[in-house]
Scaffold this motif. Sequence first.
Motif, PDB file in Angstrom:
ATOM      1  N   UNK A 199       0.818  -1.216   0.000  1.00 56.97           N
ATOM      2  CA  UNK A 199       0.000   0.000   0.000  1.00 56.97           C
ATOM      3  C   UNK A 199       0.850   1.263   0.000  1.00 56.97           C
ATOM      4  N   UNK A 200       1.918   1.244   0.769  1.00 58.85           N
ATOM      5  CA  UNK A 200       2.817   2.403   0.803  1.00 58.85           C
ATOM      6  C   UNK A 200       3.380   2.653  -0.609  1.00 58.85           C
ATOM      7  N   UNK A 201       3.805   1.574  -1.232  1.00 58.35           N
ATOM      8  CA  UNK A 201       4.370   1.686  -2.585  1.00 58.35           C
ATOM      9  C   UNK A 201       3.316   2.187  -3.588  1.00 58.35           C
ATOM     10  N   UNK A 202       2.123   1.607  -3.542  1.00 56.09           N
ATOM     11  CA  UNK A 202       1.086   1.984  -4.514  1.00 56.09           C
ATOM     12  C   UNK A 202       0.593   3.415  -4.311  1.00 56.09           C
ATOM     13  N   UNK A 203       0.484   3.815  -3.060  1.00 55.23           N
ATOM     14  CA  UNK A 203       0.031   5.195  -2.813  1.00 55.23           C
ATOM     15  C   UNK A 203       1.024   6.192  -3.389  1.00 55.23           C
ATOM     16  N   UNK A 204       2.305   5.795  -3.372  1.00 56.36           N
ATOM     17  CA  UNK A 204       3.319   6.687  -3.946  1.00 56.36           C
ATOM     18  C   UNK A 204       3.343   6.581  -5.487  1.00 56.36           C
ATOM     19  N   UNK A 205       3.511   5.378  -5.992  1.00 56.22           N
ATOM     20  CA  UNK A 205       3.809   5.205  -7.417  1.00 56.22           C
ATOM     21  C   UNK A 205       2.582   5.289  -8.317  1.00 56.22           C
ATOM     22  N   UNK A 206       1.454   4.881  -7.808  1.00 57.54           N
ATOM     23  CA  UNK A 206       0.260   4.801  -8.649  1.00 57.54           C
ATOM     24  C   UNK A 206      -0.718   5.937  -8.343  1.00 57.54           C
ATOM     25  N   UNK A 207      -0.851   6.272  -7.052  1.00 59.97           N
ATOM     26  CA  UNK A 207      -1.783   7.343  -6.688  1.00 59.97           C
ATOM     27  C   UNK A 207      -1.093   8.695  -6.595  1.00 59.97           C
ATOM     28  N   UNK A 208       0.239   8.696  -6.526  1.00 65.32           N
ATOM     29  CA  UNK A 208       0.978   9.958  -6.531  1.00 65.32           C
ATOM     30  C   UNK A 208       0.932  10.740  -5.237  1.00 65.32           C
ATOM     31  N   UNK A 209       0.706  10.069  -4.116  1.00 63.34           N
ATOM     32  CA  UNK A 209       0.677  10.775  -2.826  1.00 63.34           C
ATOM     33  C   UNK A 209       2.088  11.095  -2.341  1.00 63.34           C
ATOM     34  N   UNK A 210       2.192  12.151  -1.583  1.00 65.93           N
ATOM     35  CA  UNK A 210       3.469  12.501  -0.961  1.00 65.93           C
ATOM     36  C   UNK A 210       3.700  11.667   0.296  1.00 65.93           C
ATOM     37  N   UNK A 211       4.932  11.717   0.817  1.00 61.55           N
ATOM     38  CA  UNK A 211       5.274  10.896   1.986  1.00 61.55           C
ATOM     39  C   UNK A 211       4.392  11.225   3.200  1.00 61.55           C
ATOM     40  N   UNK A 212       4.069  12.516   3.373  1.00 57.53           N
ATOM     41  CA  UNK A 212       3.277  12.891   4.549  1.00 57.53           C
ATOM     42  C   UNK A 212       1.865  12.306   4.478  1.00 57.53           C
ATOM     43  N   UNK A 213       1.264  12.383   3.292  1.00 56.30           N
ATOM     44  CA  UNK A 213      -0.093  11.840   3.137  1.00 56.30           C
ATOM     45  C   UNK A 213      -0.087  10.321   3.305  1.00 56.30           C
ATOM     46  N   UNK A 214       0.951   9.675   2.770  1.00 54.32           N
ATOM     47  CA  UNK A 214       1.052   8.210   2.913  1.00 54.32           C
ATOM     48  C   UNK A 214       1.227   7.860   4.391  1.00 54.32           C
ATOM     49  N   UNK A 215       2.063   8.657   5.064  1.00 53.05           N
ATOM     50  CA  UNK A 215       2.286   8.418   6.496  1.00 53.05           C
ATOM     51  C   UNK A 215       0.971   8.527   7.257  1.00 53.05           C
ATOM     52  N   UNK A 216       0.152   9.526   6.904  1.00 49.82           N
ATOM     53  CA  UNK A 216      -1.153   9.691   7.560  1.00 49.82           C
ATOM     54  C   UNK A 216      -2.092   8.536   7.249  1.00 49.82           C
ATOM     55  N   UNK A 217      -2.076   8.094   6.004  1.00 46.81           N
ATOM     56  CA  UNK A 217      -2.996   7.025   5.599  1.00 46.81           C
ATOM     57  C   UNK A 217      -2.615   5.686   6.215  1.00 46.81           C
ATOM     58  N   UNK A 218      -1.318   5.439   6.360  1.00 45.67           N
ATOM     59  CA  UNK A 218      -0.849   4.123   6.837  1.00 45.67           C
ATOM     60  C   UNK A 218      -0.377   4.152   8.285  1.00 45.67           C
TER      61      UNK A 218
END
Lengths: 115, 175
Positions: free
Chosen positions: B110-129
Motif C-alpha cells: 500500500x505504501x508503494x502503490x500510494x506513492x507510485x500509482x496514486x501519486x501521494x506525498x510521503x506525509x499523506x502516505x504516512x497519515x494514511x498508513x
Amino acid sequence: MTGNHEIISAFLDDQPFDLDELAAALSEPAGRALLIDLLALRRIVQPTDAMPAIRAARPLWRTRWRYAAAAAVLVLGLGGGYLVGERRAATTSSDAPPPTRIVEAVPFTPTGGMR
Amino acid sequence: MADAEGLFAANQNRIFRYFCRAVGEAEAARDLTQEVFLRVTRTAIPAAPDGEVTAWLFRIARNLALDHHRRRQRQPAPSALVDEPRRSASQDINLAVNEALASLPSLERDVFLMREVAGLGYDAIAGACELTPDAVRSRIHRTRLQLRDLLAAPIATSRTTGTGRAAPIYERIDR
C-alpha cells in the motif's frame, strides 16, 4: 551503498536530497542501473484501466431535504385547497337559487278511452 | 472544508488507480472506489488541510482493500481446469505486476502503490498508513528493491521499449 540507493528513491519522489550524494550514487554503474530500473518499474506498475465517469452519490442530508421540501409543498397545497374550499362554502348561502322560469303543474286529465 | 462532490472529483481517479493494483481487478476497483465515496457522504469530512483529508480518504480506501482481500481469502479459488485464452505481452506484464504486488506484505504494497500509482506525498502516505514519513521513505525504497527483483524480466522488457518518465503520472498534492 544502500544509503546511496535510497537517495535515488528520494530523487525519484521529489524529496529533498543532497546533490553530492546523488552524484556519488550515480557515478557507480549500479546506481545508474537502479535509477533506470526504478523508472521502468514506475512505468509498468501504472494501471491500464480507466475509471468510468460516475457521479458522486448525493449526501444523505441533501436527499432528505428534498423529500422534506416535497412533503411541505404537498401539505401546503392540500391545506390551501381545503381552506379555499372552506371559505367559499362560508360565503355561499344554503338557500336554493332564485328560479329562472316557473313551470306550473297541471292536473292530469285523460283524453282518450281504452281500446 | 471540502464537500463530498469536490472531494470525489479531485480524488476518484487516484483512488481507482490505487485499487486497480491493490486488488488486481478493474471491476472490483470501480466498486470499491464508489464505496469509498458512499462512506464519505455518510460521515463528516474532517476540517483539515488537503493533505490530511487525502490521507483520511486513503485510510478508508486501504481498509476497504484489506476487507476485500480478507473476503477473497475466504472464497474458494477458481477452478484451474478452464483453458485460459492466449495473452498479449502487455497482459503478461500486467499479470506479473499483480502477482508481484500480491506477494508483498499489505503495508509495503500500500505504501508503494500510494506513492507510485496514486501519486501521494510521503506525509499523506504516512497519515494514511499510520507511519512516520521516514518509515514511509525507507519502506518505499525497500519495496522498490524487492519489486525490482521480482519483476526483473518485465523491467528489462520495459527498458528496451518506450520512453521513460521521471515524474509520476499524478501530480503530488502535498509535499
